[in-house]
Design a protein around this motif. Structure first.
Motif, mmCIF file in Angstrom:
data_model
loop_
_atom_site.group_PDB
_atom_site.id
_atom_site.type_symbol
_atom_site.label_atom_id
_atom_site.label_comp_id
_atom_site.label_asym_id
_atom_site.label_seq_id
_atom_site.Cartn_x
_atom_site.Cartn_y
_atom_site.Cartn_z
ATOM 1 N N TYR A 31 0.818 -1.220 0.000
ATOM 2 C CA TYR A 31 0.000 0.000 0.000
ATOM 3 C C TYR A 31 0.846 1.262 0.000
ATOM 4 C CZ TYR A 31 -3.528 -3.425 0.958
ATOM 5 O OH TYR A 31 -4.324 -4.509 0.862
ATOM 6 N N THR A 32 2.034 1.196 0.598
ATOM 7 C CA THR A 32 2.894 2.375 0.547
ATOM 8 C C THR A 32 3.616 2.454 -0.800
ATOM 9 O OG1 THR A 32 4.509 1.061 1.733
ATOM 10 C CG2 THR A 32 3.280 2.628 3.014
ATOM 11 N N GLU A 95 -0.384 -8.531 2.637
ATOM 12 C CA GLU A 95 0.198 -8.089 3.908
ATOM 13 C C GLU A 95 0.373 -6.573 3.953
ATOM 14 O OE1 GLU A 95 4.141 -9.280 6.148
ATOM 15 O OE2 GLU A 95 3.399 -10.863 4.834
ATOM 16 N N SER A 96 0.038 -5.978 5.105
ATOM 17 C CA SER A 96 0.080 -4.525 5.194
ATOM 18 C C SER A 96 0.637 -4.092 6.545
ATOM 19 C CB SER A 96 -1.323 -3.969 4.997
ATOM 20 O OG SER A 96 -1.397 -2.651 5.462
ATOM 21 N N LEU A 97 1.333 -2.951 6.549
ATOM 22 C CA LEU A 97 1.857 -2.417 7.810
ATOM 23 C C LEU A 97 0.743 -1.862 8.678
ATOM 24 C CD1 LEU A 97 5.072 -0.478 6.802
ATOM 25 C CD2 LEU A 97 4.917 -2.561 8.124
ATOM 26 N N SER A 98 -0.258 -1.254 8.011
ATOM 27 C CA SER A 98 -1.373 -0.653 8.738
ATOM 28 C C SER A 98 -2.590 -1.559 8.591
ATOM 29 C CB SER A 98 -1.680 0.718 8.162
ATOM 30 O OG SER A 98 -1.708 0.636 6.751
ATOM 31 N N LYS A 99 -3.382 -1.622 9.637
ATOM 32 C CA LYS A 99 -4.501 -2.560 9.604
ATOM 33 C C LYS A 99 -5.654 -2.007 8.777
ATOM 34 C CE LYS A 99 -7.151 -5.247 12.688
ATOM 35 N NZ LYS A 99 -7.469 -6.038 11.552
ATOM 36 N N PRO A 100 -6.165 -2.764 7.808
ATOM 37 C CA PRO A 100 -7.333 -2.303 7.058
ATOM 38 C C PRO A 100 -8.565 -2.271 7.972
ATOM 39 C CG PRO A 100 -6.333 -4.230 6.021
ATOM 40 C CD PRO A 100 -5.680 -4.051 7.338
ATOM 41 N N PRO A 101 -9.507 -1.366 7.722
ATOM 42 C CA PRO A 101 -10.695 -1.310 8.567
ATOM 43 C C PRO A 101 -11.492 -2.609 8.496
ATOM 44 C CG PRO A 101 -10.846 0.203 6.712
ATOM 45 C CD PRO A 101 -9.486 -0.358 6.687
#
Lengths: 115, 89, 164
Positions: A31-32, A95-101
């Motif tokens: 995402y980044t 996989e993501s560093l920030s949690k998706p809502p």
């Protein structure tokens, strides 16, 4: 004067294109990584196209303005493909560093991918 | 001066294409690879525009437009495949 | 009668403009051909465009375009700076923006503008079209980001396309 402006536009454009691709390599998660190409690269190519427009208009063969078309097209399509890509990534659970809502996962679990 | 600037720009854009290729080959997930491919299209447009200025020829423009369109359609088709497992419904 | 002959008055000049740009000449013949195509294509593709677009406040739209162009420039510099500084300084986060816009055109324009501007990419639209999930590259205060998006981008779009 004209040559300086053109050179500056070309260098700035190429630099932004390069930084955009650099972001693609340097950033930690998908995402980044998405941000570099959608923003920096669009502006980079836009700047190069403006340079090309000025260059061909001053060659003495009449004005050249069909570069605007490609610039417009890129500015319209870049966000659309970015949106689709991140939607696909959310759907696949990349996989993501920030949690998706949480609601995203709930809606995906219902099986209804929005059109 | 202008030709030097174009040469430097060639180097920068080529380096950018190298970086996207690296991401295309290694990228851990499928969306990463699609993103790299999309960026590769945009970088190819930049390279074509530079080549057009280097050779003082407006001929490469149609190729740039075609790449822009085909690149977008390709990205959308691949994303739709990931989302639905099907492209044409 | 007028609707059948000219279903989309805004589409016609846009198509003519695209034709003139594509042929790269300003000769009267090309402009005429562009206008002809801009007149015929909307008639034949009418089933694809169910909504009739109306622009209520052109001045607001123009001001909005200027603001967006300026923000694209600033956002590009900010993102470039973040990329150069490296991945230790970013603070990625997902933010849910509640939408006041209802029309398809309004929502898609807002999503596009969000993706082009301040270090954010619109990632997901809820199936009922009430909430937009936005991914920010460096979010310090989620509430402030939501306020910026709603005040700076959504309010003008609401005024132009849905003031009723």
């Amino acid at each position: 004067m004209l040559e300086i402006t053109l050179s500056a536009l070309i260098i700035i454009g190429a630099l932004f294109t390069f930084i955009g691709s650099l972001g693609l390599v340097r950033m930690p998660d998908f995402y980044t990584r998405l941000h570099g190409p959608t923003k920096a690269t669009t502006l980079g190519v836009g700047s190069l196209l403006i340079a090309s427009m000025i260059y061909f208009s001053t060659q003495g063969q009449g004005v050249s303005f069909h570069e605007i078309l490609v610039t417009l097209f890129l500015f319209i399509t870049a966000p659309v493909s970015a949106h689709l890509l991140s939607k696909a990534a959310l759907h696949l659970g990349v996989e993501s560093l920030s949690k998706p809502p949480p609601e995203v996962e709930r809606a995906d679990a219902d099986g209804a991918g929005t059109p | 001066m202008l030709s030097t600037a174009i040469l430097i720009a060639f180097a920068l854009v080529s380096a950018a294409i190298g970086l996207t290729l690296w991401r295309l080959l290694t990228g851990p997930d499928t969306p990463d690879r699609i993103l790299a491919l999309d960026t590769l299209y945009v970088n190819a447009i930049a390279l074509l525009v530079l080549l057009g200025m280097h050779l003082s020829s407006a001929l490469y423009f149609e190729a740039a437009i075609l790449i822009a369109m085909m690149g977008f359609v390709g990205t959308v088709a691949l994303c739709k495949y990931l989302l639905r497992g099907d492209i044409i419904e | 009668m007028k609707r059948r002959l000219l279903p989309h008055p805004i589409l016609t000049p846009i198509l003519a403009l695209i034709w003139v740009l594509l042929s790269n000449s300003l000769s009267p013949g090309q402009i005429l051909l562009g206008l002809l195509l801009g007149w015929i294509i909307p008639i034949f593709t009418r089933p694809f465009w169910p909504e009739r677009v109306t622009i209520r406040k052109p001045a607001t739209l123009l001001r909005f375009l200027v603001v967006v162009l300026y923000d694209i420039l600033v956002a590009n510099l900010a993102v470039a700076w973040l990329i150069l500084r490296g991945s230790h300084h970013i603070r990625p986060a997902f933010v849910v923006v509640p939408l006041a816009l209802r029309s398809d055109l309004g929502i898609s324009l807002l999503a596009n503008v969000i993706s082009l501007t301040p270090g954010t990419v619109s990632s997901w639209l809820s199936p009922d079209r009430r909430r937009l999930v936005v991914q920010g590259l460096s979010v310090k205060d989620p509430a402030e980001l939501i306020n910026t998006i709603k005040g700076r981008y959504e309010a003008p779009l609401l005024e132009v396309f849905e003031s009723c």
